[in-house]
Design an enzyme around this catalytic site. Structure first.
Site, short mmCIF file in Angstrom:
data_model
loop_
_atom_site.label_atom_id
_atom_site.label_comp_id
_atom_site.label_asym_id
_atom_site.label_seq_id
_atom_site.Cartn_x
_atom_site.Cartn_y
_atom_site.Cartn_z
CG ASP A 517 -2.32 -5.01 6.61
OD1 ASP A 517 -2.86 -4.86 7.72
OD2 ASP A 517 -1.44 -4.27 6.17
CG ASP A 544 -4.70 -2.50 11.31
OD1 ASP A 544 -5.54 -2.18 12.17
OD2 ASP A 544 -3.49 -2.26 11.43
CD1 TRP A 607 -2.31 3.88 8.25
CD2 TRP A 607 -3.43 2.98 6.53
NE1 TRP A 607 -1.39 3.55 7.29
CE2 TRP A 607 -2.04 2.99 6.21
CE3 TRP A 607 -4.33 2.45 5.60
CZ2 TRP A 607 -1.54 2.50 5.01
CZ3 TRP A 607 -3.83 1.95 4.41
CH2 TRP A 607 -2.46 1.98 4.11
#
Length: 690
Positions: A517, A544, A607
């Site tokens: 992230d 991600d 997502w």
């Protein structure tokens, strides 16, 4: 967000080599730079409708042509376009036609995408005109321009002209060109991106003369650039610093030209594509051609000539070429007509990959602004503030103009938040490298807050959080150095380096480092638009690590894949959570690489934040070099949502990680790709340094 493993230039202009300064080395080496490195903005106060109000001419409007277009002839002294007229801004076909066909001189700024109707429409440009794209936003789609007999003193610059293609490769029925001239003179075509037209990209016909074509990118076309088409030997033309890529023929074809000077062009035929070169430069009829310091890569029949033509070659480079490569006879000395200094042929590929095509700094109109306030930060006390956050705190609420926070080299261990009531802030490192100024911290989603009120959560873990519109960051590094290995017992390893939750966020020449992230591109609310443009930058991570619901562009940058804390290779580049009817994440003209195992990383997964089924996640990866780390099936599901139900696609990617279209690897059609350009993502916003 969750990891399912842990939770579920009249004189030759100055050389452009400086354009590559400061670019990621991996980009330059990989040859992925397709456009110029500077960017521009039609400022907030610029007219949004066509206006004939006179404005002070910006520097680019006073620039004049080099080459044969600079030579005094036929009653015309060089080529300077509409600089003696008013500057107008146009956004519609009707406005463009009004000013382009007028008798008066105009500088016409195209600010946005104009789709021509009917398809193939060529606007009949009159003399004494400059038509220029505003930064990189000026697109002409499905049509072009026509310059008829006697039309003169015309400049066409900084535009993208594209997509009049009608589905027939060797089209005999549709004469839809980007720029066609029949009997025109003193024309300068400079720094354009011309591609995918039904006929030629440029046609210089019927004794048109005193033409210079420079610094253009010409691509994805069959009959690309034709010159001549009469028995007369009158055309004088200079063609320099153009990038021909994936063009089959007429690169150019030069028929009965009195003087054709070609230098520092780059002709590239890339293996494994649907387009194969038939020939490169062709001297037909009684053409006299001087061809020097150009670079031919992979081109079939790179230089051919008729028995009646003359071609003088010097200093050219031929790499992987085959077939005819011809020269002979005596031609002329270009320096008898104008001054020029060619670049070294070996430098041409990198030079043009970074410098050909539209530039952001051209075509932008001057807008009066208050001078920016500068606040200085230095750890050693030599600035006004010792921390970046202290400087942010000093910005007055609702500041009406730009505040630049100039941060001296050093490592600043702190979190920084730019609140929503402090727009127009720039945080800029002042060192010689983006690595000299580092803002770093190590919070993770599961890190307890000092006040005992729980944990930070993913968004709260950000080292730098931007909630204010019109924010810019440049020449610095933002890192989250959370030690995942040392904190295995902690629940929530998401650790954001940079979070944006605002509109018009410009990230230029920065590094964003992290693991899971790393870069959260968010919006202020689900129903709020948030646009982010990152260029000339690096992003590193593993899970991600480019994610969120913003409309975000990663352009001309390097995305570096990292191994996980335990040394394994597995991960996901993007995790968009795009609302329906919005654009998501676009990765374009970039490189994806890293020291990880082959076939271990997905390009993305959907997502659906909070299980929201109304979302329509989108990632498009186009014109990007992919390393072998990318999986052959590059998209995957997430938390019960199938990627096939959302918007994931590729277009014209290259490298060992690229692959052919399949059910597991959707590719955009050319028509679809025409609507997924950087300009489509950014809309009316053209980022520029401020």
């Amino acid at each position: 967000m969750s990891d399912t493993r842990t939770r579920s230039r009249n004189r030759h202009r100055k050389r452009r080599t400086a354009l590559a300064v400061g670019l990621p080395l991996a980009l330059t080496a990989a040859g992925t730079l397709a456009y110029g490195t500077d960017a521009g903005l039609l400022g907030e106060g610029a007219a949004r409708q066509a206006s004939a109000a006179a404005t002070a001419a910006p520097a680019w409007a006073a620039e004049t042509a080099d080459g044969f277009a600079s030579v005094d002839a036929l009653g015309q002294n060089g080529t300077y376009g509409g600089r003696d007229g008013q500057t107008v801004t146009v956004r519609t076909q009707a406005e463009l036609e009004k000013y382009a066909t007028a008798a008066e001189p105009y500088v016409i700024v195209v600010a946005g995408t104009i789709t021509m109707s009917p398809v193939g429409k060529e606007i009949k440009v009159q003399s004494d005109k400059t038509i220029v794209g505003s930064g990189t936003s000026g697109h002409i789609v499905g049509g072009g321009f026509f310059l008829g007999t006697g039309v003169h003193n015309v400049i066409i610059r900084n535009l993208t002209i594209r997509d009049s293609y009608q589905g027939v490769w060797n089209d005999k029925d549709h004469d839809f060109d980007a720029v066609q001239m029949d009997g025109a003179h003193h024309v300068w075509i400079d720094h354009n991106d011309l591609r995918h037209m039904a006929d030629g990209l440029i046609d210089v016909r019927k004794d048109s003369t005193n033409v210079t074509v420079s610094w253009n990118k010409l691509s994805n076309n069959n009959k690309t650039f034709g010159i001549g088409w009469t028995e007369n030997v009158k055309t004088d033309i200079t063609i320099h610093h153009n990038w021909f890529r994936e063009t089959e023929q007429r690169n150019p074809s030069t028929d009965n030209a009195a003087h054709a000077h070609l230098y520092n062009n780059y002709l590239e035929d890339t293996p494994g594509t649907d387009i194969t070169s038939s020939y490169g430069n062709y001297a037909r009829g009684r053409t006299a051609m001087v061809l020097e310091n150009s670079y031919f890569q992979g081109v079939n029949n790179p230089v051919i000539k008729d028995a009646t033509a003359t071609v003088v070659q010097r200093g050219n480079v031929f790499s992987g070429t085959s077939g005819r490569n011809e020269s002979g006879g005596t031609a002329f000395d270009p320096k008898a007509y104008y001054a020029y200094t060619p670049d070294k042929a070996a430098d041409v590929p990198a030079l043009l990959k970074s410098g050909a095509g539209p530039r952001g700094s051209t075509g932008t109109t001057a807008v009066a602004k208050a001078a920016a306030t500068t606040l200085t930060v230095a750890r050693d006390g030599s600035g006004q503030y010792r921390t970046v956050q202290a400087a942010v705190n000093a910005v007055p609420a609702n500041n009406p103009s730009r505040v630049v926070i100039a941060v001296k080299p050093g490592t600043y261990r702190e979190t920084v938040k730019v609140p929503s009531n402090k727009p127009h802030v720039t945080i800029q490192g002042t060192g010689g490298s983006r690595k000299d100024t580092v803002i770093t911290y190590g919070n993770a989603a599961g890190t307890p807050k000092p006040d005992g009120s729980g944990t930070y959560g993913t968004a709260g873990s950000a080292t730098v959080a931007v909630e204010a519109d019109d924010f810019q960051a440049r020449n610095l590094t933002v890192t989250n150095d959370f030690d995942e290995k040392a904190n295995q017992s902690l629940s929530g390893h998401q650790a954001v380096a940079l979070r944006t939750a605002a509109d018009k966020v410009f990230l230029d020449g920065i590094i964003v480092n992290g693991d899971q992230d790393t870069l959260l591109v968010d919006t202020a609310a689900k129903d709020r638009l948030g646009r982010v443009y990152m260029t000339n930058s690096y992003v590193t991570g593993n899970v991600d690590f480019i994610f969120g619901r913003a409309t975000a562009v990663i352009d001309r940058s390097v995305i570096t894949l990292k191994k996980r804390w335990d040394g394994t290779s597995a991960g996901y580049v993007t995790a968009p959570s795009t609302p329906a009817n919005r654009k998501g994440i676009l990765i374009a003209n970039s490189t994806v690489n890293g020291d990880v195992a082959d076939r271990t990383f997905h390009l993305g997964r959907p997502w659906h934040a909070g299980g929201d089924a109304s979302l329509d996640p989108q990632t498009t990866v186009r014109n990007t070099t992919l390393s072998a780390a990318v999986r052959t099936a590059p998209w995957t599901d997430m938390s019960g949502f199938s990627w096939r139900d959302d918007r994931f696609a590729e277009y014209r990617n290259t490298g060992p990680g690229a692959g052919a279209a399949s059910g597991d690897r959707p590719h955009l059609t050319d028509a679809q790709a025409a609507g997924q350009e950087v300009a489509d993502w950014l809309g009316d916003w053209v980022p520029t340094a401020a």
